[in-house]
Write a protein that holds these residues in place. Structure first.
Motif, PDB file in Angstrom:
ATOM      1  N   ARG A 119       6.048  13.480 -17.438  1.00  0.00           N
ATOM      2  CA  ARG A 119       7.340  14.027 -17.031  1.00  0.00           C
ATOM      3  C   ARG A 119       7.141  14.837 -15.767  1.00  0.00           C
ATOM      4  O   ARG A 119       6.020  15.185 -15.411  1.00  0.00           O
ATOM      5  N   ASP A 120       8.229  15.159 -15.114  1.00  0.00           N
ATOM      6  CA  ASP A 120       8.184  16.072 -13.979  1.00  0.00           C
ATOM      7  C   ASP A 120       9.383  17.005 -14.127  1.00  0.00           C
ATOM      8  O   ASP A 120      10.522  16.591 -13.946  1.00  0.00           O
TER       9      ASP A 120
ATOM     10  N   SER B 288       9.651  19.875 -12.469  1.00  0.00           N
ATOM     11  CA  SER B 288       9.510  20.882 -11.408  1.00  0.00           C
ATOM     12  C   SER B 288      10.812  21.216 -10.702  1.00  0.00           C
ATOM     13  O   SER B 288      10.986  22.303 -10.180  1.00  0.00           O
ATOM     14  N   SER B 289      11.747  20.286 -10.664  1.00  0.00           N
ATOM     15  CA  SER B 289      13.008  20.558  -9.954  1.00  0.00           C
ATOM     16  C   SER B 289      13.860  21.529 -10.760  1.00  0.00           C
ATOM     17  O   SER B 289      13.897  21.443 -11.987  1.00  0.00           O
TER      18      SER B 289
ATOM     19  N   HIS C  49       9.268   9.985 -16.913  1.00  0.00           N
ATOM     20  CA  HIS C  49       8.763   8.688 -16.438  1.00  0.00           C
ATOM     21  C   HIS C  49       8.704   7.661 -17.560  1.00  0.00           C
ATOM     22  O   HIS C  49       8.790   6.466 -17.320  1.00  0.00           O
TER      23      HIS C  49
ATOM     24  N   ASP D 222       3.842  11.057  -3.388  1.00  0.00           N
ATOM     25  CA  ASP D 222       3.485  11.360  -4.761  1.00  0.00           C
ATOM     26  C   ASP D 222       3.167  12.839  -4.985  1.00  0.00           C
ATOM     27  O   ASP D 222       2.109  13.191  -5.501  1.00  0.00           O
ATOM     28  N   VAL D 223       4.126  13.682  -4.580  1.00  0.00           N
ATOM     29  CA  VAL D 223       4.051  15.091  -4.958  1.00  0.00           C
ATOM     30  C   VAL D 223       5.133  15.333  -6.004  1.00  0.00           C
ATOM     31  O   VAL D 223       5.905  14.425  -6.315  1.00  0.00           O
ATOM     32  N   SER D 224       5.186  16.541  -6.563  1.00  0.00           N
ATOM     33  CA  SER D 224       6.215  16.806  -7.568  1.00  0.00           C
ATOM     34  C   SER D 224       7.580  16.815  -6.879  1.00  0.00           C
ATOM     35  O   SER D 224       7.688  17.008  -5.671  1.00  0.00           O
ATOM     36  N   MET D 225       8.618  16.627  -7.683  1.00  0.00           N
ATOM     37  CA  MET D 225       9.963  16.589  -7.114  1.00  0.00           C
ATOM     38  C   MET D 225      10.268  17.889  -6.362  1.00  0.00           C
ATOM     39  O   MET D 225      10.851  17.875  -5.278  1.00  0.00           O
TER      40      MET D 225
ATOM     41  N   GLU E 198       8.235  19.922  -4.876  1.00  0.00           N
ATOM     42  CA  GLU E 198       7.466  20.058  -3.631  1.00  0.00           C
ATOM     43  C   GLU E 198       7.882  19.030  -2.585  1.00  0.00           C
ATOM     44  O   GLU E 198       7.515  19.148  -1.415  1.00  0.00           O
ATOM     45  N   SER E 199       8.632  18.046  -2.995  1.00  0.00           N
ATOM     46  CA  SER E 199       8.972  16.956  -2.081  1.00  0.00           C
ATOM     47  C   SER E 199      10.108  17.363  -1.156  1.00  0.00           C
ATOM     48  O   SER E 199      10.641  18.465  -1.249  1.00  0.00           O
TER      49      SER E 199
END
Lengths: 734, 223
Positions: free
Chosen positions: B137-138, B140-141, B148, B186-189, B191-192
């Protein structure tokens, strides 16, 4: 073996009764159509769905998608408030030294609320009406002024200006258009007789070239920017001009990073090349414009080499831009506050109008003039007459026939004297000429230039009534605070940057005792002895529409779920006109007004070596009253910052994230540095939203002579690094 | 110049459409909704989920969302073979799904679950592809949850980000079973360069991309 029964029955989550309401996004001038889904029991919005609106085709940005929760914030005002005796003499209530444990954020309620007491609606409204009446009867209508809001509806704007004109007795009514596009409107009204855009944003799809100057659409008109990027991908070539590189420049065929404040020189050089190389539309010039000879004469003195020196861009890029414009079949000109917010903002806009006119780029698909309007209803608020020199529909207050007509319609005598603008009101408050103010949904103590002077003005007022949804910085100076309706709680029409008039619908119930803004305006009028009786918001719209040509065919019923562009001759069968002035201008022929380059008055020097420009970020709105109370937006963008070029940062000894002190001749702020080559060497940028690092402590209050707009985009500052590893502990408005 | 039209039959009904129109669009004109997960009328069709397969009488089934109509074509959208094909695809997709769908549980509009119901699938007889190899999962946002494991790689978010909003943040990364969507390089959401417009959530058909604000709330929309 896997079973899906549980998940399919949705058993795991807590049930919530919800309701979907079709309405609009409350933020910017793009005017996205949206469906908000609200929790009906807890009176809060849960999520947003993009709706297929004319301006957004289902798209939304972060503010529309996630910035809705300000409306149910615990700090909403729910009772009328009256300033306690102990809080006089008046002044700012927030402590000048901010306690270190509470850095940043909006006004601290603990600092303010003890100085106010709750009151009944009758007491509060009688007090407001009584004090305004006393000032009017003693000093005359000129001693009263009203600041309305481009966040409100057309109906609210119409009633507000009617109150000021018919009841207060002066034309001292203005709103934040003075701070954003007043100069563009001045140039457009002078040039073609209309301040609205000629072509809608999405017409960019049909442009060969789009000229985007002084705007940052991915941050400030994000959904419009998606259509610009889409057009660029499909072959529209973008010419982007700015002194701080906007993200849209990544999609540009040509980017001109010009020195701040030199737009007139650039526009003149472009005109010079177009005329020199005969890339102009002779038939259009002959048939639809006047003043070409004089324009040609003026721009003779601006060969690209001269402009290259002034603007600090290569001469061949200026030649190339001119050729792109001259060779194109259709060019659409977009501009933002990088053009308008200068002491020569009107001259900047005049140049853009001339560029469009001499190349025949008006009145056809993919052409035209489009000043990107900021607030969701800045177009409508201006149309409705929230302007000191105009009644609704830009009818001049000093025209006797017009005045007679409004006197007859409203049944009172009206002042023939144009009123004070935003910045002039503050000045008049300082000098004592304006004694009482009614401020609805505006926050001049953060949004106006040189806020130290604004403080003096607001302190000096004999009586101030603030009508808002939160305690704003401006409310600190109020005698009475009236809790009002947020966008999410009201019915009303809003006119977007495309001239599209659309209806907003209530999603939530009013919190506590808060009331509808339009009712409060009418209550004040009534209690001052002037009947303002309306059965509904739709009825207010009808009265407003009848006073205009642009809205005359429209009504709430005619607007329906999708709205209409004005002018709209037949709303039953047509969406209105996305392109106007195909054959002629309201003024007949367009007037080409030449401009001479003049450097900004406050040039950098040894003491203040940097040029400061202010602006906005994607996640925040205006003074942050709404967006800083949105959990999501605040989480993404929690604090102010100053952008500085890497070269300058090195010589200042600043590392990314370091705290710096920025000083101008008017004030200072402490703020974190963000190192980026988006800004030019010798320039810094600070967004305007953050009170604890308030950019407008620094800005220069000098105004453009025609548009009366302050030059937010140019003042001289010094920057000093401060080694400090703790958080920003700031002194707001010191 | 008049647009050229082609005539065909879909499930025995005649329809005439502009040349170049897809079978999916032609069927929609007749009110026939061919099931699909990777397509949305706002997006460029890519034909990756294969749920919209139809029988055109040719050797193999064709994906209706990308297959242009041809004059005289005879299309079956609901033959036994077609339905068996779709059912198998659904079972394969469902076998890798996490136990719960954050979309179905909250806003109740998980398109994969809706199809599972339509096809009456309650149990998956296939081995659980997700077991032991969670795709992760992500979280981060601040506004968007990424699961995923619930992602079916339909590319709707990629196209929403690239072709609707033109932000060009989302892409695919990895190979085989490990393939998943990724942000930037391919960084976290968080950090993108994601600007949190939420278009990816709006177009996602499953519980892979959802709004954090509704987490744990089962919305029952009424008047």
């Amino acid at each position: 073996m896997k079973r899906f029964a549980d998940a399919l029955s949705r058993a795991a989550a807590q049930p919530v009764r919800s309701r979907a309401v079709d309405t609009l996004c409350p933020y910017c001038g793009v005017g996205c159509a949206v469906t908000y889904v609200a929790d009906t029991e807890r009176n809060r919005i849960l999520y947003a769905r993009g709706r297929d609106g004319a301006a957004n085709a289902g798209r939304l940005c972060v503010k529309g998608r996630y910035g809705f929760d300000y409306a149910d914030h615990a700090q909403r005002l729910t009772h009328p408030l009256i300033r306690r005796e102990s809080a006089y003499p008046k002044g700012q209530l927030s402590p000048l030294e901010k306690r270190p444990e509470k850095p940043g954020g909006p006004v601290d309620y603990d600092d303010l609320l003890p100085h106010f007491r709750e009151a009944s609606w009758d007491e509060a409204l009688d007090l407001v009406a009584g004090r305004f009446k006393a000032i009017r009867d003693r000093d005359g209508g000129q001693a009263l002024a009203g600041l309305g809001s481009a966040k409100g509806s057309n109906e609210e704007a119409y009633l507000f200006q009617k109150l000021v004109r018919a009841v207060f007795g002066s034309n001292n009514v203005d709103h934040c258009t003075r701070l954003c596009h007043a100069s563009s409107v001045a140039a457009l009204v002078e040039g073609i007789g209309s301040g609205a855009v000629t072509n809608i944003v999405r017409d960019i799809a049909r442009a060969d070239v789009a000229f985007l100057t002084g705007c940052n659409p991915t941050a400030n008109h994000p959904v419009a920017a998606t259509f610009m990027k889409e057009a660029a991908q499909a072959g529209t070539r973008l010419i982007v001009v700015n002194s701080r590189r906007p993200i849209i420049a990544e999609h540009a065929a040509l980017y001109l990073p010009i020195r701040p404040g030199t737009d007139v020189a650039l526009h003149n050089a472009l005109l010079h090349v177009l005329i020199r190389d005969d890339l102009v539309d002779h038939a259009f010039i002959r048939e639809r414009t006047e003043g070409f000879e004089q324009l040609a004469e003026t721009v003779k003195a601006y060969p690209p080499e001269r402009a290259a020196r002034l603007c600090d861009v290569p001469a061949q890029d200026i030649e190339r831009a001119a050729r792109m414009i001259g060779d194109a079949h259709a060019v659409l000109f977009f501009w933002g506050m990088g053009i308008s917010q200068h002491t020569h903002g009107t001259d900047n806009a005049r140049g853009l109008i001339s560029l469009a006119m001499i190349t025949g780029n008006v009145g056809r698909p993919g052409t035209g003039l489009h000043p990107l309007r900021g607030q969701n209803n800045v177009q409508g608020a201006s149309d409705a007459g929230l302007i000191p020199m105009f009644y609704p529909d830009y009818q001049p207050v000093d025209d006797e026939d017009v005045r007679r007509r409004f006197e007859q319609a409203w049944g009172v005598q009206l002042s023939p004297q144009p009123g004070l603008t935003v910045t002039e009101m503050i000045k008049a408050a300082r000098s004592g000429k304006v004694r009482g103010m009614y401020i609805l949904g505006e926050n001049p103590f953060v949004s106006d230039p040189d806020v130290n002077k604004v403080r003096e003005g607001l302190t000096n007022l004999e009586f101030l009534a603030v009508q808002d949804i939160f305690l704003t910085e401006t409310a600190e100076f109020a005698d009475v605070i009236l809790p009002a309706s947020s966008f999410m709680e009201k019915t009303g029409s809003y006119t977007n940057t495309d001239r599209r008039v659309q209806l907003g619908s209530p999603v939530l119930d009013l919190p506590g005792e808060a009331r509808q803004d339009w009712e409060l305006i009418c209550e004040i009028g009534r209690r001052m002895g002037f009947a303002m009786e309306y059965g509904s918001v739709a009825q207010v719209f009808d009265e407003f529409a009848a006073a205009t040509r642009a809205y005359a065919t429209l009504s709430h019923t005619a607007l329906g779920a999708r709205g209409r562009w004005y002018p709209c001759a037949d709303p039953e069968h047509s969406e209105g006109d996305p392109i106007v002035f195909q054959d002629s201008f309201p003024s007949g022929k367009a007037r080409l007004v030449p401009a001479r380059f003049q450097p900004a008055e406050e040039q950098p020097d040894a003491d203040y070596p940097f040029v400061l420009s202010t602006g906005r970020v994607l996640e925040h709105w205006h003074t942050g009253t709404m967006t800083r109370r949105s959990r999501a937006l605040d989480a993404i963008s929690p604090e102010g910052f100053m952008e500085v070029h890497p070269g300058d940062a090195r010589s200042l000894g600043l590392r990314d994230g370091d705290v710096a002190t920025v000083r101008s001749r008017r004030g200072e702020v402490r703020i974190r540095a963000r190192i980026t080559d988006a800004v030019l060497p010798g320039t810094v940028f600070i967004p305007m939203h953050f009170r604890e690092a308030c950019a407008n402590l620094l800005t220069d209050p000098r105004i453009d002579p025609d548009g009366k707009i302050p030059g937010f985009k140019f003042c001289a500052v010094s920057v000093q690094a401060e080694r400090c590893d703790v958080g920003v502990v700031s002194a707001p408005h010191r | 110049m008049a647009t050229e039209h082609v005539s065909l039959t879909i499930d025995g009904r005649s329809v005439s459409v502009p040349a170049g129109a897809s079978i999916w669009d032609a069927a929609a004109r007749l009110g026939i909704h061919i099931p699909v997960l990777c397509h949305d009328p706002r997006l460029r069709p890519v034909g990756v989920c294969r749920l919209c397969v139809v029988d055109t009488g040719e050797r193999t089934l064709a994906a209706a969302c990308v297959r242009p109509c041809q004059d005289g074509m005879e299309v079956r959208t609901d033959s036994e073979e077609v339905e068996a094909h779709r059912r198998m695809l659904l079972e394969l997709l469902l076998s890798e799904q996490p136990d719960r769908s954050a979309r179905e549980e909250t806003t109740g509009d998980d398109a994969l679950y809706a199809l599972a119901r339509r096809y009456g699938i309650r149990e998956i007889l296939l081995p659980d592809g997700g077991e032991g190899t969670p795709r992760g999962r992500d979280a981060s946002s601040p506004v968007i949850d990424v699961d995923h494991q619930a992602c079916i790689l339909c590319d709707r978010c990629v196209r929403g980000c690239d072709e609707i909003q033109h932000n060009d943040v989302i892409t695919r990364t990895g190979k085989g079973y490990g393939t998943r969507i990724a942000f930037d390089l391919d960084v976290s959401m968080a950090e993108s360069t994601c600007v949190s417009c939420g278009e990816c959530v709006a177009v996602c058909p499953t519980g892979a991309l959802t709004h954090k604000a509704v987490r744990g709330l089962r919305l029952e929309e009424g008047a």
